[in-house]
Write a protein that holds these residues in place. Structure first.
Motif, PDB file in Angstrom:
ATOM      1  N   SER A 107       0.829  -1.215   0.000  1.00  0.00           N
ATOM      2  CA  SER A 107       0.000   0.000   0.000  1.00  0.00           C
ATOM      3  C   SER A 107       0.860   1.261   0.000  1.00  0.00           C
ATOM      4  O   SER A 107       0.539   2.251  -0.673  1.00  0.00           O
ATOM      5  CB  SER A 107      -0.946   0.004   1.199  1.00  0.00           C
ATOM      6  OG  SER A 107      -0.225  -0.054   2.417  1.00  0.00           O
ATOM      7  N   THR A 108       1.947   1.255   0.777  1.00  0.00           N
ATOM      8  CA  THR A 108       2.817   2.429   0.787  1.00  0.00           C
ATOM      9  C   THR A 108       3.579   2.558  -0.526  1.00  0.00           C
ATOM     10  O   THR A 108       3.804   3.667  -1.010  1.00  0.00           O
ATOM     11  CB  THR A 108       3.805   2.381   1.964  1.00  0.00           C
ATOM     12  OG1 THR A 108       4.468   1.107   1.989  1.00  0.00           O
ATOM     13  CG2 THR A 108       3.098   2.598   3.289  1.00  0.00           C
ATOM     14  N   THR A 109       3.957   1.419  -1.121  1.00  0.00           N
ATOM     15  CA  THR A 109       4.623   1.460  -2.428  1.00  0.00           C
ATOM     16  C   THR A 109       3.698   2.052  -3.482  1.00  0.00           C
ATOM     17  O   THR A 109       4.113   2.886  -4.299  1.00  0.00           O
ATOM     18  CB  THR A 109       5.064   0.051  -2.858  1.00  0.00           C
ATOM     19  OG1 THR A 109       5.988  -0.460  -1.896  1.00  0.00           O
ATOM     20  CG2 THR A 109       5.729   0.071  -4.229  1.00  0.00           C
ATOM     21  N   ALA A 110       2.434   1.643  -3.468  1.00  0.00           N
ATOM     22  CA  ALA A 110       1.467   2.163  -4.440  1.00  0.00           C
ATOM     23  C   ALA A 110       1.249   3.661  -4.246  1.00  0.00           C
ATOM     24  O   ALA A 110       1.222   4.428  -5.220  1.00  0.00           O
ATOM     25  CB  ALA A 110       0.144   1.412  -4.308  1.00  0.00           C
ATOM     26  N   ALA A 111       1.114   4.097  -2.994  1.00  0.00           N
ATOM     27  CA  ALA A 111       0.903   5.521  -2.728  1.00  0.00           C
ATOM     28  C   ALA A 111       2.123   6.340  -3.134  1.00  0.00           C
ATOM     29  O   ALA A 111       2.000   7.440  -3.686  1.00  0.00           O
ATOM     30  CB  ALA A 111       0.592   5.729  -1.241  1.00  0.00           C
ATOM     31  N   LEU A 112       3.298   5.782  -2.870  1.00  0.00           N
ATOM     32  CA  LEU A 112       4.542   6.462  -3.250  1.00  0.00           C
ATOM     33  C   LEU A 112       4.633   6.602  -4.765  1.00  0.00           C
ATOM     34  O   LEU A 112       4.985   7.668  -5.286  1.00  0.00           O
ATOM     35  CB  LEU A 112       5.737   5.669  -2.718  1.00  0.00           C
ATOM     36  CG  LEU A 112       7.109   6.335  -2.798  1.00  0.00           C
ATOM     37  CD1 LEU A 112       7.166   7.555  -1.893  1.00  0.00           C
ATOM     38  CD2 LEU A 112       8.189   5.338  -2.391  1.00  0.00           C
ATOM     39  N   ALA A 113       4.283   5.535  -5.472  1.00  0.00           N
ATOM     40  CA  ALA A 113       4.323   5.567  -6.940  1.00  0.00           C
ATOM     41  C   ALA A 113       3.314   6.567  -7.486  1.00  0.00           C
ATOM     42  O   ALA A 113       3.592   7.284  -8.460  1.00  0.00           O
ATOM     43  CB  ALA A 113       4.050   4.177  -7.504  1.00  0.00           C
ATOM     44  N   LEU A 114       2.150   6.653  -6.853  1.00  0.00           N
ATOM     45  CA  LEU A 114       1.132   7.596  -7.304  1.00  0.00           C
ATOM     46  C   LEU A 114       1.596   9.038  -7.071  1.00  0.00           C
ATOM     47  O   LEU A 114       1.362   9.925  -7.906  1.00  0.00           O
ATOM     48  CB  LEU A 114      -0.188   7.335  -6.581  1.00  0.00           C
ATOM     49  CG  LEU A 114      -1.436   8.022  -7.134  1.00  0.00           C
ATOM     50  CD1 LEU A 114      -1.619   7.734  -8.625  1.00  0.00           C
ATOM     51  CD2 LEU A 114      -2.662   7.567  -6.356  1.00  0.00           C
ATOM     52  N   GLY A 115       2.272   9.268  -5.958  1.00  0.00           N
ATOM     53  CA  GLY A 115       2.840  10.595  -5.696  1.00  0.00           C
ATOM     54  C   GLY A 115       3.884  10.970  -6.740  1.00  0.00           C
ATOM     55  O   GLY A 115       3.932  12.108  -7.228  1.00  0.00           O
ATOM     56  N   ASP A 116       4.722  10.002  -7.109  1.00  0.00           N
ATOM     57  CA  ASP A 116       5.720  10.249  -8.159  1.00  0.00           C
ATOM     58  C   ASP A 116       5.044  10.530  -9.496  1.00  0.00           C
ATOM     59  O   ASP A 116       5.488  11.385 -10.271  1.00  0.00           O
ATOM     60  CB  ASP A 116       6.647   9.039  -8.295  1.00  0.00           C
ATOM     61  CG  ASP A 116       7.632   8.912  -7.146  1.00  0.00           C
ATOM     62  OD1 ASP A 116       7.813   9.905  -6.405  1.00  0.00           O
ATOM     63  OD2 ASP A 116       8.222   7.828  -6.979  1.00  0.00           O
ATOM     64  N   ALA A 117       3.953   9.783  -9.778  1.00  0.00           N
ATOM     65  CA  ALA A 117       3.232   9.992 -11.036  1.00  0.00           C
ATOM     66  C   ALA A 117       2.671  11.407 -11.096  1.00  0.00           C
ATOM     67  O   ALA A 117       2.729  12.067 -12.147  1.00  0.00           O
ATOM     68  CB  ALA A 117       2.107   8.962 -11.167  1.00  0.00           C
ATOM     69  N   LEU A 118       2.141  11.900  -9.989  1.00  0.00           N
ATOM     70  CA  LEU A 118       1.647  13.273  -9.931  1.00  0.00           C
ATOM     71  C   LEU A 118       2.766  14.266 -10.214  1.00  0.00           C
ATOM     72  O   LEU A 118       2.611  15.186 -11.034  1.00  0.00           O
ATOM     73  CB  LEU A 118       1.066  13.559  -8.538  1.00  0.00           C
ATOM     74  CG  LEU A 118      -0.428  13.382  -8.302  1.00  0.00           C
ATOM     75  CD1 LEU A 118      -0.747  13.658  -6.837  1.00  0.00           C
ATOM     76  CD2 LEU A 118      -1.246  14.313  -9.196  1.00  0.00           C
ATOM     77  N   ALA A 119       3.895  14.086  -9.531  1.00  0.00           N
ATOM     78  CA  ALA A 119       5.009  15.017  -9.677  1.00  0.00           C
ATOM     79  C   ALA A 119       5.523  15.061 -11.110  1.00  0.00           C
ATOM     80  O   ALA A 119       5.781  16.135 -11.662  1.00  0.00           O
ATOM     81  CB  ALA A 119       6.144  14.632  -8.713  1.00  0.00           C
ATOM     82  N   VAL A 120       5.656  13.901 -11.733  1.00  0.00           N
ATOM     83  CA  VAL A 120       6.205  13.844 -13.086  1.00  0.00           C
ATOM     84  C   VAL A 120       5.213  14.380 -14.113  1.00  0.00           C
ATOM     85  O   VAL A 120       5.597  15.071 -15.064  1.00  0.00           O
ATOM     86  CB  VAL A 120       6.650  12.408 -13.433  1.00  0.00           C
ATOM     87  CG1 VAL A 120       7.078  12.311 -14.889  1.00  0.00           C
ATOM     88  CG2 VAL A 120       7.802  11.981 -12.521  1.00  0.00           C
ATOM     89  N   ALA A 121       3.933  14.077 -13.930  1.00  0.00           N
ATOM     90  CA  ALA A 121       2.923  14.610 -14.842  1.00  0.00           C
ATOM     91  C   ALA A 121       2.891  16.137 -14.765  1.00  0.00           C
ATOM     92  O   ALA A 121       2.790  16.828 -15.787  1.00  0.00           O
ATOM     93  CB  ALA A 121       1.551  14.031 -14.515  1.00  0.00           C
ATOM     94  N   LEU A 122       3.003  16.674 -13.561  1.00  0.00           N
ATOM     95  CA  LEU A 122       3.014  18.130 -13.382  1.00  0.00           C
ATOM     96  C   LEU A 122       4.296  18.738 -13.947  1.00  0.00           C
ATOM     97  O   LEU A 122       4.269  19.819 -14.553  1.00  0.00           O
ATOM     98  CB  LEU A 122       2.873  18.472 -11.893  1.00  0.00           C
ATOM     99  CG  LEU A 122       1.515  18.113 -11.279  1.00  0.00           C
ATOM    100  CD1 LEU A 122       1.588  18.171  -9.759  1.00  0.00           C
ATOM    101  CD2 LEU A 122       0.425  19.046 -11.796  1.00  0.00           C
ATOM    102  N   LEU A 123       5.409  18.050 -13.743  1.00  0.00           N
ATOM    103  CA  LEU A 123       6.689  18.498 -14.317  1.00  0.00           C
ATOM    104  C   LEU A 123       6.566  18.660 -15.828  1.00  0.00           C
ATOM    105  O   LEU A 123       6.968  19.675 -16.411  1.00  0.00           O
ATOM    106  CB  LEU A 123       7.778  17.480 -13.958  1.00  0.00           C
ATOM    107  CG  LEU A 123       9.176  17.566 -14.570  1.00  0.00           C
ATOM    108  CD1 LEU A 123      10.183  16.892 -13.649  1.00  0.00           C
ATOM    109  CD2 LEU A 123       9.264  16.908 -15.932  1.00  0.00           C
ATOM    110  N   ASP A 124       5.984  17.652 -16.459  1.00  0.00           N
ATOM    111  CA  ASP A 124       5.825  17.682 -17.916  1.00  0.00           C
ATOM    112  C   ASP A 124       4.879  18.800 -18.341  1.00  0.00           C
ATOM    113  O   ASP A 124       5.147  19.524 -19.309  1.00  0.00           O
ATOM    114  CB  ASP A 124       5.294  16.334 -18.395  1.00  0.00           C
ATOM    115  CG  ASP A 124       5.130  16.273 -19.906  1.00  0.00           C
ATOM    116  OD1 ASP A 124       6.153  16.276 -20.614  1.00  0.00           O
ATOM    117  OD2 ASP A 124       3.978  16.242 -20.377  1.00  0.00           O
TER     118      ASP A 124
END
Length: 327
Positions: free
Chosen positions: A162-179
């Motif tokens: 669950s923490t791995t999934a939440a961490l990955a989702l946080g990274d996905a947000l950051a990278v999508a916003l970066l782009d």
């Protein structure tokens, strides 16, 4: 106390099972990313304030990392501990902010205490939970489902998948916003000036080149022996040869000297103009130091003359780049 069973085969098998479960959790999460994710990104991109990320326990560690990743990739963000928030730190949150609440259960008491106040202030709420029917998910303007089928813990208790999934989702947000923001390498370097990337992308030749008394140079018409003495004094393995108007005329290196000696040439009365290289490798003072490294590697030289508008302004050696930790 239970007997410890720790054969190498069992340990390896357990590790592989954990990695398999967590990899599957992230893969299934990717399949669920859709319109709510885009809406969360739109809220953050339109946010005139900052992104505030919060969570308790293991979710708090994920929230803290998510805030750090957002901040370093172009989205101003910070972490607020929900327990501290209810004792004064909630004053950090304004109506212009987006508040990201992370809780696997969606029922974390400390978050549920402060979330109504956050919403009352006018801040937008993005909830990241593993339970779409939870109280936190229902309160959110946007809910992101980070649920997993089971934890990687064999007891299905310790927060792992669950923490791995939440961490990955946080990274996905950051990278999508970066782009979406067009955040590039130079932007990244500016937020990481102390790192290796920052040094490579922010350090200019002018920051590390030798100038003034440290710059080896002799005027045109000098004797070769004077050029050799200048090489010895300045310890760069070369000297520039400069015309009376300050324009770069050439370079003479210790390699050139060795070749002259191998040819049996008499150096005592030789003028440096006769044996210098008239078209040496040069670089501008405002070029990136990383570009100087590339030129040195490409042309297999260890020094470059720094020239602006045909005038010698400095010199750069591989040791200068090493000292600046650009290489």
């Amino acid at each position: 106390m239970n007997e410890i069973v720790a054969s190498p085969q069992r340990l390896i098998a357990q590790a592989r099972e954990v990695l398999r479960i967590e990899a599957e959790a992230v893969a299934r999460l990717a399949e669920r990313v859709g319109e709510p994710f885009a809406r969360a990104c739109a809220l953050i991109l339109a946010c005139p304030g900052r992104v505030v990320v919060s969570g308790m326990g293991k979710s708090g560690h994920v929230a803290r990392k998510t805030a750090a990743t957002l901040a370093s990739t172009g989205t101003p963000a910070f972490f607020v501990h929900p327990a501290e928030a209810s004792h004064g730190d909630l004053g950090m949150v304004t109506r212009d902010d987006v508040f990201i609440a992370m809780s696997n259960s969606g029922t974390t008491e400390e978050l549920l205490t402060i979330v109504p106040i956050v919403k009352r202030q006018g801040a937008k709420l993005v909830a990241v939970t593993g339970n779409p029917d939870s109280a936190l998910a229902r309160l959110a303007d946007v809910h992101l489902d980070a649920g997993v089928e089971r934890e990687a813990c064999p007891l299905n208790l310790a927060p792992t998948a669950s923490t791995t999934a939440a961490l990955a989702l946080g990274d996905a947000l950051a990278v999508a916003l970066l782009d979406a923001r067009g955040f590039g390498p130079m932007d990244f370097a500016r937020s990481h000036p102390g790192g290796a990337l920052g040094r490579r992308l922010l350090t200019r030749v002018a920051d590390v080149m030798r100038t003034g008394a440290a710059l080896p140079q002799v005027p045109t018409g000098s004797r070769l022996v004077d050029a050799i003495l200048e090489i010895t004094r300045k310890r760069m393995g070369m000297t520039a040869v400069v015309g009376p108007d300050g324009r770069m005329a050439g370079i003479f290196t210790d390699g050139d000297l060795r070749r002259l000696l191998e040819q049996g040439r008499e150096v005592q009365g030789l003028p440096v103009d006769e044996v210098m290289t008239r078209s040496p490798r040069t670089i501008g003072s405002q070029a990136l130091a990383a570009e100087a490294v590339r030129l040195m590697e490409e042309h297999r030289v260890s020094q470059l003359l720094v020239v602006d508008d045909d005038r010698l302004v400095g010199a750069l050696g591989i040791h200068d780049l090493l000292a600046a930790r650009v290489v």
